[in-house]
Design a protein around this motif. Structure first.
Motif, short mmCIF file in Angstrom:
data_model
loop_
_atom_site.label_atom_id
_atom_site.label_comp_id
_atom_site.label_asym_id
_atom_site.label_seq_id
_atom_site.Cartn_x
_atom_site.Cartn_y
_atom_site.Cartn_z
N TRP A 1 6.55 15.43 -1.77
CA TRP A 1 5.72 14.28 -1.40
C TRP A 1 4.98 14.64 -0.12
O TRP A 1 5.59 15.05 0.88
N GLU A 2 3.65 14.49 -0.11
CA GLU A 2 2.86 14.87 1.05
C GLU A 2 1.89 13.76 1.41
O GLU A 2 1.33 13.09 0.54
N GLY A 3 1.69 13.58 2.69
CA GLY A 3 0.69 12.64 3.19
C GLY A 3 1.08 11.18 3.14
O GLY A 3 0.24 10.31 3.29
N GLY A 4 2.31 10.87 2.94
CA GLY A 4 2.75 9.48 2.83
C GLY A 4 3.47 8.98 4.03
O GLY A 4 3.76 9.66 4.95
N ARG B 1 0.84 -1.19 0.00
CA ARG B 1 0.00 0.00 0.00
C ARG B 1 0.88 1.25 0.00
O ARG B 1 1.81 1.36 0.79
N LEU B 2 0.58 2.16 -0.88
CA LEU B 2 1.29 3.42 -0.96
C LEU B 2 0.31 4.54 -0.71
O LEU B 2 -0.82 4.52 -1.20
N PHE B 3 0.73 5.52 0.04
CA PHE B 3 -0.15 6.63 0.38
C PHE B 3 0.54 7.94 0.06
O PHE B 3 1.75 8.02 -0.01
N GLY B 4 -0.24 8.98 -0.12
CA GLY B 4 0.30 10.30 -0.36
C GLY B 4 0.16 10.75 -1.79
O GLY B 4 -0.30 10.01 -2.66
N THR B 5 0.55 11.98 -2.00
CA THR B 5 0.49 12.57 -3.33
C THR B 5 1.73 13.44 -3.54
O THR B 5 2.42 13.81 -2.59
#
Length: 114
Positions: free
Chosen positions: A111-114, A92-96
């Motif tokens: 990279w934000e929110g990961g 699972r990868l998260f962020g944008t």
């Protein structure tokens, strides 16, 4: 010189053998040291790896900037790979990635929110 003594030319070999770009980074050296220690100390071990479609990357300088491109290191296959289609693990990868301009008009990415 050593290659020449046994009848080979380094330039000929370099034109035939594509550099896979694996093990050139710190993690490759760390893994090598780890495996060497396990073997030297006679520890039983089993390892798993992540199969990357591309190697590290190929680099070029374009307009004075370093640009990375995919490194197609699997063009001729991989003799160490054992395909196991029956085993899957979700990753699972998260962020944008947010693109923005600095006050000088240069484009940057964060990279934000990961």
């Amino acid at each position: 010189e050593a290659l020449r003594q046994v009848g080979y030319d380094l330039e000929d070999i370099m034109s035939q053998e594509k550099e896979p770009a694996l093990g050139n980074g710190g993690l490759g050296r760390l893994a090598s040291c780890f495996l060497d220690t396990l073997a030297t100390q006679n520890y039983p071990a089993w390892g798993y790896g992540i199969r990357y479609k591309y190697g590290m990357f190929e680099q070029s300088i374009i307009d004075g900037k370093q640009v990375e491109f995919p490194d197609y290191w699997l063009t001729d296959g991989n003799p160490w790979e054992v395909e196991r289609l029956d085993v899957q693990y979700p990753v699972r990868l998260f962020g944008t990635v947010r693109e923005f301009q600095d006050p000088n008009g240069n484009t940057h990415f964060a990279w934000e929110g990961g």
